[in-house]
Each structure stands twice: as C-alpha cells, then as structure tokens.
Write a protein that holds these residues in place. Sequence first.
Motif, PDB file in Angstrom:
ATOM      1  N   ASP A  44       7.748   4.083  10.577  1.00 28.86           N
ATOM      2  CA  ASP A  44       9.028   4.132  11.102  1.00 28.86           C
ATOM      3  C   ASP A  44       8.995   2.959  11.802  1.00 28.86           C
ATOM      4  OD1 ASP A  44       9.871   5.997   8.726  1.00 28.86           O
ATOM      5  OD2 ASP A  44      11.022   7.612  10.637  1.00 28.86           O
ATOM      6  N   GLN A  45       8.546   2.831  12.714  1.00 28.56           N
ATOM      7  CA  GLN A  45       8.890   1.303  13.724  1.00 28.56           C
ATOM      8  C   GLN A  45       7.856   0.133  13.294  1.00 28.56           C
ATOM      9  OE1 GLN A  45       6.908   2.727  17.252  1.00 28.56           O
ATOM     10  NE2 GLN A  45       6.680   0.906  17.948  1.00 28.56           N
ATOM     11  N   LEU A  46       7.050   0.524  12.401  1.00 27.95           N
ATOM     12  CA  LEU A  46       6.803  -0.183  12.022  1.00 27.95           C
ATOM     13  C   LEU A  46       7.482  -1.210  10.237  1.00 27.95           C
ATOM     14  CD1 LEU A  46       2.935  -0.077  12.008  1.00 27.95           C
ATOM     15  CD2 LEU A  46       3.984  -1.830  13.225  1.00 27.95           C
ATOM     16  N   ARG A  47       8.177  -0.234   9.868  1.00 25.93           N
ATOM     17  CA  ARG A  47       9.196  -0.564   8.814  1.00 25.93           C
ATOM     18  C   ARG A  47      10.871  -0.977   9.673  1.00 25.93           C
ATOM     19  NH1 ARG A  47       9.023   4.598   6.513  1.00 25.93           N
ATOM     20  NH2 ARG A  47       6.987   4.595   5.748  1.00 25.93           N
ATOM     21  N   GLY A  48      10.886  -0.836   9.843  1.00 27.49           N
ATOM     22  CA  GLY A  48      11.894  -1.042  11.274  1.00 27.49           C
ATOM     23  C   GLY A  48      11.493  -2.811  11.076  1.00 27.49           C
ATOM     24  N   LEU A  49      10.189  -2.885  11.647  1.00 22.10           N
ATOM     25  CA  LEU A  49       9.784  -3.705  12.213  1.00 22.10           C
ATOM     26  C   LEU A  49       9.943  -5.054  10.860  1.00 22.10           C
ATOM     27  CD1 LEU A  49       7.677  -3.749  14.732  1.00 22.10           C
ATOM     28  CD2 LEU A  49       9.573  -4.380  15.772  1.00 22.10           C
ATOM     29  N   GLY A  50      10.081  -4.439   9.570  1.00 13.25           N
ATOM     30  CA  GLY A  50      10.242  -5.629   8.144  1.00 13.25           C
ATOM     31  C   GLY A  50       8.792  -5.840   7.945  1.00 13.25           C
ATOM     32  N   LEU A  51       7.638  -5.133   8.780  1.00 14.54           N
ATOM     33  CA  LEU A  51       6.726  -5.498   8.134  1.00 14.54           C
ATOM     34  C   LEU A  51       5.295  -4.697   6.944  1.00 14.54           C
ATOM     35  CD1 LEU A  51       5.149  -5.613  11.866  1.00 14.54           C
ATOM     36  CD2 LEU A  51       5.591  -7.860  10.497  1.00 14.54           C
ATOM     37  N   LEU A  52       6.262  -3.497   6.666  1.00 17.87           N
ATOM     38  CA  LEU A  52       5.695  -2.342   5.530  1.00 17.87           C
ATOM     39  C   LEU A  52       5.729  -3.090   4.428  1.00 17.87           C
ATOM     40  CD1 LEU A  52       4.802   0.127   7.133  1.00 17.87           C
ATOM     41  CD2 LEU A  52       3.398  -1.732   7.265  1.00 17.87           C
ATOM     42  N   TYR A  53       5.295  -2.735   3.202  1.00 18.35           N
ATOM     43  CA  TYR A  53       6.684  -2.693   1.889  1.00 18.35           C
ATOM     44  C   TYR A  53       5.378  -1.335   0.879  1.00 18.35           C
ATOM     45  CZ  TYR A  53       2.065  -5.417   0.141  1.00 18.35           C
ATOM     46  OH  TYR A  53       1.102  -6.392   0.242  1.00 18.35           O
ATOM     47  N   PRO A  54       6.261  -0.855   0.220  1.00 19.88           N
ATOM     48  CA  PRO A  54       5.542  -0.650  -0.865  1.00 19.88           C
ATOM     49  C   PRO A  54       4.910  -0.655  -1.808  1.00 19.88           C
ATOM     50  CG  PRO A  54       7.961  -0.450  -1.880  1.00 19.88           C
ATOM     51  CD  PRO A  54       7.774  -1.549  -0.604  1.00 19.88           C
ATOM     52  N   CYS A  55       3.164  -0.275  -1.623  1.00 14.14           N
ATOM     53  CA  CYS A  55       2.823  -0.476  -2.911  1.00 14.14           C
ATOM     54  C   CYS A  55       2.438   0.397  -4.229  1.00 14.14           C
ATOM     55  CB  CYS A  55       1.539  -1.296  -2.005  1.00 14.14           C
ATOM     56  SG  CYS A  55       0.616  -1.410  -3.716  1.00 14.14           S
ATOM     57  N   PHE A  56       2.852   0.277  -5.738  1.00  9.26           N
ATOM     58  CA  PHE A  56       3.045   0.498  -6.687  1.00  9.26           C
ATOM     59  C   PHE A  56       0.917   0.582  -7.200  1.00  9.26           C
ATOM     60  CE2 PHE A  56       7.058   0.179  -5.616  1.00  9.26           C
ATOM     61  CZ  PHE A  56       7.794   1.489  -5.250  1.00  9.26           C
ATOM     62  N   CYS A  57       0.006  -0.251  -6.917  1.00  6.01           N
ATOM     63  CA  CYS A  57      -0.654  -0.324  -7.984  1.00  6.01           C
ATOM     64  C   CYS A  57      -1.725   0.763  -7.688  1.00  6.01           C
ATOM     65  CB  CYS A  57      -1.360  -1.504  -7.216  1.00  6.01           C
ATOM     66  SG  CYS A  57      -0.431  -3.128  -7.378  1.00  6.01           S
ATOM     67  N   THR A  58      -1.995   0.567  -8.823  1.00  7.82           N
ATOM     68  CA  THR A  58      -3.783   1.667  -9.062  1.00  7.82           C
ATOM     69  C   THR A  58      -5.315   0.943  -8.660  1.00  7.82           C
ATOM     70  OG1 THR A  58      -3.848   1.748 -11.637  1.00  7.82           O
ATOM     71  CG2 THR A  58      -1.857   3.053 -10.966  1.00  7.82           C
ATOM     72  N   ARG A  59      -5.955   1.625  -8.286  1.00  8.91           N
ATOM     73  CA  ARG A  59      -7.219   0.969  -7.581  1.00  8.91           C
ATOM     74  C   ARG A  59      -7.341   0.364  -9.057  1.00  8.91           C
ATOM     75  NH1 ARG A  59     -10.458   3.572  -4.262  1.00  8.91           N
ATOM     76  NH2 ARG A  59      -9.235   5.621  -3.987  1.00  8.91           N
ATOM     77  N   ALA A  60      -6.909   1.307 -10.243  1.00  7.72           N
ATOM     78  CA  ALA A  60      -7.358  -0.131 -11.728  1.00  7.72           C
ATOM     79  C   ALA A  60      -6.890  -0.855 -11.714  1.00  7.72           C
ATOM     80  CB  ALA A  60      -7.111   0.680 -12.987  1.00  7.72           C
ATOM     81  N   ASP A  61      -5.529  -1.120 -10.647  1.00  8.18           N
ATOM     82  CA  ASP A  61      -4.930  -2.656 -10.956  1.00  8.18           C
ATOM     83  C   ASP A  61      -5.664  -3.757 -10.589  1.00  8.18           C
ATOM     84  OD1 ASP A  61      -2.414  -1.628 -13.084  1.00  8.18           O
ATOM     85  OD2 ASP A  61      -1.067  -1.223 -11.019  1.00  8.18           O
ATOM     86  N   ILE A  62      -5.784  -3.059  -8.568  1.00 10.84           N
ATOM     87  CA  ILE A  62      -6.372  -3.893  -8.242  1.00 10.84           C
ATOM     88  C   ILE A  62      -7.461  -4.509  -8.555  1.00 10.84           C
ATOM     89  CG2 ILE A  62      -7.578  -4.031  -5.836  1.00 10.84           C
ATOM     90  CD1 ILE A  62      -5.667  -1.777  -5.070  1.00 10.84           C
ATOM     91  N   GLN A  63      -8.370  -3.796  -8.891  1.00 13.33           N
ATOM     92  CA  GLN A  63      -9.664  -3.762  -9.386  1.00 13.33           C
ATOM     93  C   GLN A  63     -10.044  -4.667 -10.489  1.00 13.33           C
ATOM     94  OE1 GLN A  63     -12.042  -0.410  -9.419  1.00 13.33           O
ATOM     95  NE2 GLN A  63     -12.125  -1.181  -7.307  1.00 13.33           N
ATOM     96  N   ALA A  64      -8.700  -4.562 -11.415  1.00 12.89           N
ATOM     97  CA  ALA A  64      -8.170  -5.636 -12.821  1.00 12.89           C
ATOM     98  C   ALA A  64      -8.019  -7.346 -12.157  1.00 12.89           C
ATOM     99  CB  ALA A  64      -7.040  -4.899 -13.958  1.00 12.89           C
ATOM    100  N   SER A  65      -7.707  -7.508 -11.072  1.00 11.53           N
ATOM    101  CA  SER A  65      -7.351  -9.050 -10.859  1.00 11.53           C
ATOM    102  C   SER A  65      -8.874  -8.902 -10.028  1.00 11.53           C
ATOM    103  CB  SER A  65      -6.851  -8.778  -9.406  1.00 11.53           C
ATOM    104  OG  SER A  65      -6.268  -9.483  -8.517  1.00 11.53           O
ATOM    105  N   LEU A  66      -9.171  -9.824 -11.131  1.00 11.44           N
ATOM    106  CA  LEU A  66     -10.064 -10.721 -10.901  1.00 11.44           C
ATOM    107  C   LEU A  66     -10.716 -11.539  -9.929  1.00 11.44           C
ATOM    108  CD1 LEU A  66     -11.460 -11.574 -14.943  1.00 11.44           C
ATOM    109  CD2 LEU A  66     -11.880  -9.103 -12.916  1.00 11.44           C
ATOM    110  N   THR A  67      -9.598 -12.197  -9.385  1.00 15.79           N
ATOM    111  CA  THR A  67      -9.383 -13.389  -8.664  1.00 15.79           C
ATOM    112  C   THR A  67      -9.284 -12.878  -7.341  1.00 15.79           C
ATOM    113  OG1 THR A  67      -7.150 -13.284  -8.076  1.00 15.79           O
ATOM    114  CG2 THR A  67      -8.024 -15.254  -9.718  1.00 15.79           C
ATOM    115  N   ALA A  68      -9.365 -11.779  -7.086  1.00 16.62           N
ATOM    116  CA  ALA A  68      -9.453 -10.895  -5.616  1.00 16.62           C
ATOM    117  C   ALA A  68     -11.015 -11.232  -4.479  1.00 16.62           C
ATOM    118  CB  ALA A  68      -9.355  -8.818  -5.543  1.00 16.62           C
TER     119      ALA A  68
END
Length: 305
Positions: free
Chosen positions: A94-118
């Motif tokens: 909550d504290q970190l969210r309050g500082l505006g430093l967090l964001y929700p990530c909906f990606c699956t492992r497969a989504d991330i792996q599919a990003s070949l340029t990672a």
Amino acid sequence: MTEPAAPQHMVTRFAPSPTGRLHVGHGWSALLAMDMARAAGGQFRLRIEDIDGTRSRPEHVAGIVEDLRWLGVAWDGEIVFQSQRLDRYAAALDQLRGLGLLYPCFCTRADIQASLTAPHGPEGPVYPGTCRALSAAERAQRIAAGEAHAWRIDMGKAAARVGTLKWAALSFSEGQRASTGSVRTEIVIDPLAHGDVVLARKDAPASYHLSCTLDDAAMGVTHVLRGDDLRGATDIHRLLQALLDLPSPAYIHHPLLVGPDGRRLAKRDGSIGLAELRAQGMAAERLADDLRAGRFPIGIALASA
Ligand code: GLU
C-alpha cells in the motif's frame, strides 16, 4: 552531550523455503550464519519463507527443522513464518502504491516469453514493461472484472526517486569464515538491470524480494549471509530498503556448491540431502566439522566464481 552509540548487536539468519528437504549446501550456509553470530556474541534466527502456496509444504517445514537440529544448528527465539506476516507485506505494498511506484500486470508467463526482444537481466528475462503502458481506466476495469494480476514496481520511477544507492558487501574468504573483520566493499546498485520486478505475485501475496526485505528489517538482521545466486537480488532489496525507509544490513554471498557432475546442488538431488546422509549413518558432528573446515562429502565442491 551526546550518548555514545549503542554497539550494534549482530543478528544473522537462515531463511529456507519449505519446497523440499535441505541439502549439504543449505546445512553449510546455516552453520556459517550461526557461527558468525555466535563468534560475535550475537543472535542467529530462523525464518521459514512459506508464502509460495503452490510449492511450500508443511511436511517440508518439519523436515527442515529436523535436518537443522540433527546437524547441530540452533536458533535464537521463535521461528518466523512468512505466512503469518501477510498483513505487513500488504501494508508495504500500500505504501509503495501510495508513492505511485506500482502497477498491476496482467501478463502471463507465456506473454512475457513471447516477447522475443526481452533483454536478459541477472535473473533471467527482464519484463518488457507491457502493462506499464496501460491507462488508469483500463487497469481499473480489468481489476474490477476480476482478471488475475501481479503488482510490479516501475523501476525507472523508483530508481529516480532514490538516486544512487550502495550496499555493503563483506568478502567471503577462502577460509569459509566470514567475519566482521572481513574486507568491506560498497557495491553500487543497478536496479534497472532487473526491470520492473514483481512485488506481489498472482498466486502469492508478496514476492520473495518484498517479504525478505521487510523481514530482515523486522528481525533486526545486521548481516545477511546467503548464496551467490542471490547477489543480484541484493540490488533490489537495497532499493526497497530505501523506498520503505528500512536499515540496510551488510551482505556476504558465499559460493554455491556443485555436485560430482559439476551442477549446482538442488533439492531434487535427493542423494545429497541431509536426511539421506543421516539415513546412511553419517555422524552429524563429523559432517558439521567437515563443512566448517570446507571439506565437503561425496564429490561436492565449491563452484568456481
Ligand atoms: N528462501 C530463499 C531460498 O531458499 C533464501 C532467501 C535468502 O537467504 O535471502 O533460496
């Protein structure tokens, strides 16, 4: 008149995840951390990192306690269980969210792996930042729809907020004995190399990075002794300490152990588990003495750096 600073009481810890029984490398690490605290008249604590609901098992907790006791590892105070500290992790999020430093990530492992340029960081592929670009409206709508999500830290923003940071590294001598007298080096962190790491997982209320950082501070740990594989994680932990206004312990990373096949010891190699050695009739005192002296059984050796 100013009061003289109280001498810092050394506190070390061993923090296994109950995903299997302990191997020789774990036993060695625990003995080193315990001896280090004892030599300084300090305290040695045990923490069970059991928030990974899919891999942590109560029977492994019992097995770990049994393995450590057998080897002669004795801890001070109660065992700390991360599963009982979820409210603290939620508060920090909550504290970190309050500082505006967090964001929700909906990606699956497969989504991330599919990003070949990672690109790859010290701990594998760096998250390409896909969900960082989502609008506030889309985030709110997907969360409201119940879509599973993790929480990631916006590393660019976080790094800009804290500026240059360093952690104190104590050398791990060939004599396998780390002490406060060892050479101290200041390591400048490189948080961007890790990308936007996960602080709350889809399937666990906090990630290792967050829970470990918070607990080391809450337990008053002054010296973290752990394997070389976690050296990169220390940059992230240092960053979180700065963001959450927590003290920063000194870190000692010890070499990992490899088996006769040259591969890192892992819990899957049951043959070199402490429980197996015990079943084979090995004397615990002898094993502990050997480990302390850097003599490893059955073809086990220190990994070359
Ligand atoms: N729970 C982690 C592990 O078993 C170790 C955490 C640490 O020492 O910081 O790999």
